[in-house]
Design a protein around this motif. Structure first.
Motif: not given
Length: 336
Positions: A174-191
């Motif tokens: 559960h901890l690992m899966l919730w950490t996956t919510a952190v990277p997408p938006l910043p990384m999509f914006a950087l992309s």
């Protein structure tokens, strides 16, 4: 560490070693920042919808997600896209092991022994050898980017360790899966900023074809096996044991990564790189080694404490020791 947990650590080694092949296949099709965002986004949506948030402070989820998700893969994927060989990337990324020891000492007050200090110095010397070899054959930039990724991974390790310390009973998956919510938006914006607002979307649309099928398979492997299974097991181990005890397992990942790149991609490492890699692994192993238990400490671990006997029999343990035991934590005054 129990034999069962050692086997879990070796499973992570295999999954993460082969993960570098999947990364190479994916980067042949997707731009790096978009690919990094995509690998976490496919997990973040179902995680937020169906997985309850772990009962730990959001700051540790953020630290884990930023270090392990954003920093590590932004730098690693960029390094591999600009020329870092697949097998060598799996080796240099293991700089996270000595980085983890240093950060553990700085933020968690984990003691660094003289042999660990010497090991860190040896690992740095090995990295210098690899850097010199890359200057002879190509450029130093990919190595520096991969080192930055290793530092990001180390910060993620500290976040996982703090989360496990704060809440020993936290579900690591559960901890690992919730950490996956952190990277997408910043990384999509950087992309969108660095790679173009439509570049990644076009690559995603093209992946739904015969030519793009290997990229989708690679994405599935990275998301499910490397991230859910591999990182879930890693999070479990980081929460259960001191950071310096778990980190050495990552030193075996290059063995799998270099061998797989050699067999499947035809990447033959230079002799100097292999020498530097051996120096790095030896130094990092020393840096993350643990002092052997004394006979007294071993006896304390083997022999159950009176409090443990009371808990096992179902009878309440009195006082502070009982409260700590009920939460699965040892009494600070006991020798365990």
């Amino acid at each position: 560490m129990t034999n069962r947990d050692r086997l879990l650590g070796l499973t992570v080694v295999l999954l993460w070693g082969l993960n570098f092949l999947a990364i190479r296949v994916g980067l042949n099709h997707f731009p790096p920042f978009f690919f990094a965002a995509l690998r976490f986004a496919v997990l973040a949506v179902p995680a937020l919808l169906f997985i309850p948030r772990p009962r730990i402070r959001v700051r540790w989820i953020m630290l884990y997600g930023i270090g392990f998700g954003i920093l590590q893969f932004a730098f690693l994927f960029t390094a591999m896209r600009v020329g870092m060989p697949t097998g060598l990337a799996s080796l240099v990324l293991q700089s996270s092991a000595p980085f983890t020891v240093l950060l553990g000492a700085l933020f968690l007050r984990e003691r660094i022994r003289p042999v660990q200090t010497a090991g860190i110095a040896v690992a740095v010397a090995g990295m210098a050898v690899i850097g010199w070899d890359r200057l002879e054959h190509a450029t130093l930039l990919p190595v520096l980017l991969t080192l930055a990724g290793g530092l990001g991974w180390a910060f993620g390790n500290i976040g996982a360790r703090l989360a496990g310390t704060e809440s020993p009973g936290v579900n690591p998956l559960h901890l690992m899966l919730w950490t996956t919510a952190v990277p997408p938006l910043p990384m999509f914006a950087l992309s969108a900023f660095a790679e173009g607002p439509t570049t990644g979307l076009r690559a995603l649309a093209d992946s739904f074809s015969v030519a793009g099928l290997p990229a989708l398979v690679a994405l599935s492997y990275i998301a499910v096996l490397a991230t859910v299974v591999g990182t879930g097991l890693w999070t479990y181990l980081m929460g259960r044991y001191p950071a310096g005890m778990v980190a050495p397992f990552s030193l075996l990942v290059p063995v799998v990564g270099i061998a797989a790149a050699w067999v499947f991609l035809g990447e033959v490492p230079t002799p100097l790189s292999l020498v530097g890699g051996g120096v790095v692994i030896a130094g990092a192993f020393a840096a993350t080694s643990n002092k052997p238990r004394t006979a007294e400490e071993h006896a304390a671990v083997v022999a159950p404490s009176p409090t443990a006997v009371l808990v096992a029999s179902g009878r309440p343990a009195a006082g502070r020791a009982g409260a700590l035991a009920s939460r699965g934590r040892p009494d600070p005054g006991s020798k365990s």
